[in-house]
Design a protein around this motif. Structure first.
Motif, PDB file in Angstrom:
ATOM      1  N   TYR A  21       0.828  -1.205   0.000  1.00  0.00           N
ATOM      2  CA  TYR A  21       0.000   0.000   0.000  1.00  0.00           C
ATOM      3  C   TYR A  21       0.861   1.253   0.000  1.00  0.00           C
ATOM      4  O   TYR A  21       0.566   2.234  -0.702  1.00  0.00           O
ATOM      5  CB  TYR A  21      -0.919  -0.014   1.219  1.00  0.00           C
ATOM      6  CG  TYR A  21      -1.889   1.135   1.278  1.00  0.00           C
ATOM      7  CD1 TYR A  21      -3.028   1.159   0.475  1.00  0.00           C
ATOM      8  CD2 TYR A  21      -1.675   2.214   2.145  1.00  0.00           C
ATOM      9  CE1 TYR A  21      -3.920   2.210   0.521  1.00  0.00           C
ATOM     10  CE2 TYR A  21      -2.561   3.265   2.201  1.00  0.00           C
ATOM     11  CZ  TYR A  21      -3.682   3.260   1.387  1.00  0.00           C
ATOM     12  OH  TYR A  21      -4.565   4.316   1.428  1.00  0.00           O
ATOM     13  N   THR A  22       1.941   1.221   0.771  1.00  0.00           N
ATOM     14  CA  THR A  22       2.837   2.382   0.834  1.00  0.00           C
ATOM     15  C   THR A  22       3.521   2.628  -0.504  1.00  0.00           C
ATOM     16  O   THR A  22       3.588   3.767  -0.978  1.00  0.00           O
ATOM     17  CB  THR A  22       3.899   2.164   1.931  1.00  0.00           C
ATOM     18  OG1 THR A  22       3.244   1.987   3.195  1.00  0.00           O
ATOM     19  CG2 THR A  22       4.842   3.356   2.008  1.00  0.00           C
ATOM     20  N   VAL A  23       4.008   1.555  -1.132  1.00  0.00           N
ATOM     21  CA  VAL A  23       4.732   1.693  -2.395  1.00  0.00           C
ATOM     22  C   VAL A  23       3.803   2.108  -3.528  1.00  0.00           C
ATOM     23  O   VAL A  23       4.155   2.954  -4.362  1.00  0.00           O
ATOM     24  CB  VAL A  23       5.448   0.366  -2.744  1.00  0.00           C
ATOM     25  CG1 VAL A  23       6.042   0.427  -4.148  1.00  0.00           C
ATOM     26  CG2 VAL A  23       6.548   0.072  -1.720  1.00  0.00           C
ATOM     27  N   ILE A  24       2.604   1.534  -3.561  1.00  0.00           N
ATOM     28  CA  ILE A  24       1.696   1.767  -4.686  1.00  0.00           C
ATOM     29  C   ILE A  24       0.862   3.035  -4.508  1.00  0.00           C
ATOM     30  O   ILE A  24       0.531   3.702  -5.492  1.00  0.00           O
ATOM     31  CB  ILE A  24       0.777   0.543  -4.894  1.00  0.00           C
ATOM     32  CG1 ILE A  24       1.615  -0.655  -5.345  1.00  0.00           C
ATOM     33  CG2 ILE A  24      -0.310   0.827  -5.923  1.00  0.00           C
ATOM     34  CD1 ILE A  24       0.811  -1.919  -5.547  1.00  0.00           C
ATOM     35  N   PHE A  25       0.519   3.390  -3.271  1.00  0.00           N
ATOM     36  CA  PHE A  25      -0.399   4.517  -3.058  1.00  0.00           C
ATOM     37  C   PHE A  25       0.246   5.686  -2.313  1.00  0.00           C
ATOM     38  O   PHE A  25       0.245   6.819  -2.813  1.00  0.00           O
ATOM     39  CB  PHE A  25      -1.641   4.048  -2.309  1.00  0.00           C
ATOM     40  CG  PHE A  25      -2.649   5.140  -2.097  1.00  0.00           C
ATOM     41  CD1 PHE A  25      -3.477   5.547  -3.127  1.00  0.00           C
ATOM     42  CD2 PHE A  25      -2.765   5.783  -0.862  1.00  0.00           C
ATOM     43  CE1 PHE A  25      -4.403   6.566  -2.940  1.00  0.00           C
ATOM     44  CE2 PHE A  25      -3.676   6.795  -0.664  1.00  0.00           C
ATOM     45  CZ  PHE A  25      -4.500   7.189  -1.708  1.00  0.00           C
ATOM     46  N   ILE A  26       0.799   5.439  -1.132  1.00  0.00           N
ATOM     47  CA  ILE A  26       1.278   6.541  -0.290  1.00  0.00           C
ATOM     48  C   ILE A  26       2.411   7.305  -0.963  1.00  0.00           C
ATOM     49  O   ILE A  26       2.357   8.536  -1.096  1.00  0.00           O
ATOM     50  CB  ILE A  26       1.733   6.018   1.086  1.00  0.00           C
ATOM     51  CG1 ILE A  26       0.562   5.347   1.817  1.00  0.00           C
ATOM     52  CG2 ILE A  26       2.308   7.163   1.917  1.00  0.00           C
ATOM     53  CD1 ILE A  26      -0.558   6.288   2.159  1.00  0.00           C
ATOM     54  N   ILE A  27       3.454   6.585  -1.394  1.00  0.00           N
ATOM     55  CA  ILE A  27       4.613   7.254  -1.998  1.00  0.00           C
ATOM     56  C   ILE A  27       4.236   8.002  -3.283  1.00  0.00           C
ATOM     57  O   ILE A  27       4.590   9.185  -3.438  1.00  0.00           O
ATOM     58  CB  ILE A  27       5.756   6.249  -2.244  1.00  0.00           C
ATOM     59  CG1 ILE A  27       6.299   5.739  -0.895  1.00  0.00           C
ATOM     60  CG2 ILE A  27       6.880   6.886  -3.060  1.00  0.00           C
ATOM     61  CD1 ILE A  27       7.385   4.684  -1.036  1.00  0.00           C
ATOM     62  N   PRO A  28       3.512   7.375  -4.248  1.00  0.00           N
ATOM     63  CA  PRO A  28       3.117   8.138  -5.444  1.00  0.00           C
ATOM     64  C   PRO A  28       2.252   9.351  -5.128  1.00  0.00           C
ATOM     65  O   PRO A  28       2.366  10.389  -5.792  1.00  0.00           O
ATOM     66  CB  PRO A  28       2.343   7.109  -6.276  1.00  0.00           C
ATOM     67  CG  PRO A  28       2.874   5.790  -5.841  1.00  0.00           C
ATOM     68  CD  PRO A  28       3.155   5.952  -4.377  1.00  0.00           C
ATOM     69  N   THR A  29       1.389   9.233  -4.103  1.00  0.00           N
ATOM     70  CA  THR A  29       0.545  10.371  -3.728  1.00  0.00           C
ATOM     71  C   THR A  29       1.386  11.531  -3.217  1.00  0.00           C
ATOM     72  O   THR A  29       1.195  12.691  -3.619  1.00  0.00           O
ATOM     73  CB  THR A  29      -0.473   9.954  -2.652  1.00  0.00           C
ATOM     74  OG1 THR A  29      -1.298   8.911  -3.161  1.00  0.00           O
ATOM     75  CG2 THR A  29      -1.337  11.144  -2.251  1.00  0.00           C
ATOM     76  N   LEU A  30       2.328  11.245  -2.331  1.00  0.00           N
ATOM     77  CA  LEU A  30       3.205  12.294  -1.808  1.00  0.00           C
ATOM     78  C   LEU A  30       4.070  12.898  -2.916  1.00  0.00           C
ATOM     79  O   LEU A  30       4.285  14.120  -2.946  1.00  0.00           O
ATOM     80  CB  LEU A  30       4.083  11.719  -0.692  1.00  0.00           C
ATOM     81  CG  LEU A  30       3.346  11.260   0.573  1.00  0.00           C
ATOM     82  CD1 LEU A  30       4.317  10.651   1.566  1.00  0.00           C
ATOM     83  CD2 LEU A  30       2.587  12.416   1.212  1.00  0.00           C
ATOM     84  N   MET A  31       4.557  12.049  -3.829  1.00  0.00           N
ATOM     85  CA  MET A  31       5.348  12.549  -4.950  1.00  0.00           C
ATOM     86  C   MET A  31       4.511  13.445  -5.858  1.00  0.00           C
ATOM     87  O   MET A  31       5.002  14.450  -6.384  1.00  0.00           O
ATOM     88  CB  MET A  31       5.933  11.376  -5.742  1.00  0.00           C
ATOM     89  CG  MET A  31       7.012  10.603  -5.001  1.00  0.00           C
ATOM     90  SD  MET A  31       7.641   9.208  -5.961  1.00  0.00           S
ATOM     91  CE  MET A  31       8.384  10.065  -7.363  1.00  0.00           C
ATOM     92  N   SER A  32       3.236  13.085  -6.034  1.00  0.00           N
ATOM     93  CA  SER A  32       2.348  13.912  -6.858  1.00  0.00           C
ATOM     94  C   SER A  32       2.168  15.292  -6.248  1.00  0.00           C
ATOM     95  O   SER A  32       2.199  16.309  -6.955  1.00  0.00           O
ATOM     96  CB  SER A  32       0.989  13.229  -7.020  1.00  0.00           C
ATOM     97  OG  SER A  32       1.111  12.026  -7.744  1.00  0.00           O
TER      98      SER A  32
END
Length: 288
Positions: A21-32
């Motif tokens: 969940y962190t790799v697929i959702f949290i990190i891309p969201t923060l990067m966005s």
């Protein structure tokens, strides 16, 4: 000590899911969120603060995009709720071929959205399309389904409903079948008819299914892009432009930071609408 060990042992099973969940959702969201405040390419980026957000809100067609997004989401959501419930009631009734009919209703959900858009674009052609050709056989002159600015968005929405109502139907079938038989037996003893069964039992007690369909269909409508782009590319003019299609056009133009800011705005927009709606619907649920 044993309780602590058991708790740690239990939480260990959540670690793989948390990592994914962190790799697929949290990190891309923060990067966005970060890259929405930059002017970036594949090899370089420059921090520019809120400039992308300011420029995005100055987009000439944005107001049309917001309006079309709301209309599209509302229309498709309502039709999926009504169509899904009616089909769910019909397909839980005493009919011999209900298993086959359930498969047929659900089948469009499995089709590629782009393929569906291309096929229906051909069928809705004003002169050579199957729909208008068929109407002409009965002396009816069909409209330009995708070229008329007044009906183009609704034409695409109708295709969306055709494709997605099967999923809503499956949810309703599950909800209706979970209603205890005792309610139907009590209604029968009281002399209730089919309308009483539908309005007094099925509608209120399948509310959890209704809430699920509303939330999923509304989110899908707000985020819809692929079907609209496959059928109209936002045209004619800006008649079917939605927020997602505006963002895609910015990506096409190479304005990656601006498009990323648009995605962040879309995320906030969807959350701002869906979160209070979800809380409101959950308060209205009826417990069996």
């Amino acid at each position: 000590m044993s309780k602590v060990f058991k708790r740690i042992y239990t939480y260990n099973f959540l670690v793989p899911a948390a990592i994914i969940y962190t790799v697929i959702f949290i990190i891309p969201t923060l990067m966005s969120f970060f890259f929405s405040m930059t002017r970036w390419t594949l090899t370089d980026w420059t921090f520019i603060g809120l400039q992308n957000f300011i420029q995005f809100f100055q987009e000439p067609s944005l107001s049309i995009g917001f309006k079309n997004t709301i209309i599209y989401a509302t229309v498709t959501c309502l039709l999926k709720v009504v169509g899904g419930m009616l089909l769910g009631v019909f397909l839980t009734g005493k009919i011999r071929t209900k298993s086959y009919l359930r498969s047929m209703v659900f089948f469009p959900t499995l089709l590629s959205t782009i393929a569906v858009g291309v096929v229906f674009s051909t069928m809705m052609h004003p002169t050579t399309g199957l729909i208008n050709t068929t109407l002409a056989q009965f002396g009816i002159e069909g409209p330009d389904w995708l070229g008329n600015t007044n009906i183009a968005l609704l034409s695409v929405a109708s295709v969306d409903v055709w494709k997605g109502v099967g999923f809503a139907t499956i949810i309703y079938i599950a909800g209706i079948l979970s209603i205890p038989e005792e309610y139907y037996e009590a209604l029968q003893i009281d002399g209730g008819n089919s309308w009483n069964k539908f309005w007094s039992i099925i509608v209120p007690l399948s509310r959890p299914a209704t809430n699920s369909v509303i939330i999923l269909a509304f989110i899908g409508g707000l985020r819809s892009f692929d079907l609209i782009w496959a059928m109209t590319r936002g045209g004619p003019g800006f008649a079917t432009d939605v927020i997602a299609s505006i963002i895609y056009k910015q990506y096409q133009g190479g304005f990656y930071g601006l498009a990323t800011a648009g995605n962040v705005i879309l995320f906030i927009f969807v959350t701002a609408l869906v979160f209070p709606l979800s809380r409101y619907l959950n308060r209205k649920e009826v417990d069996l």
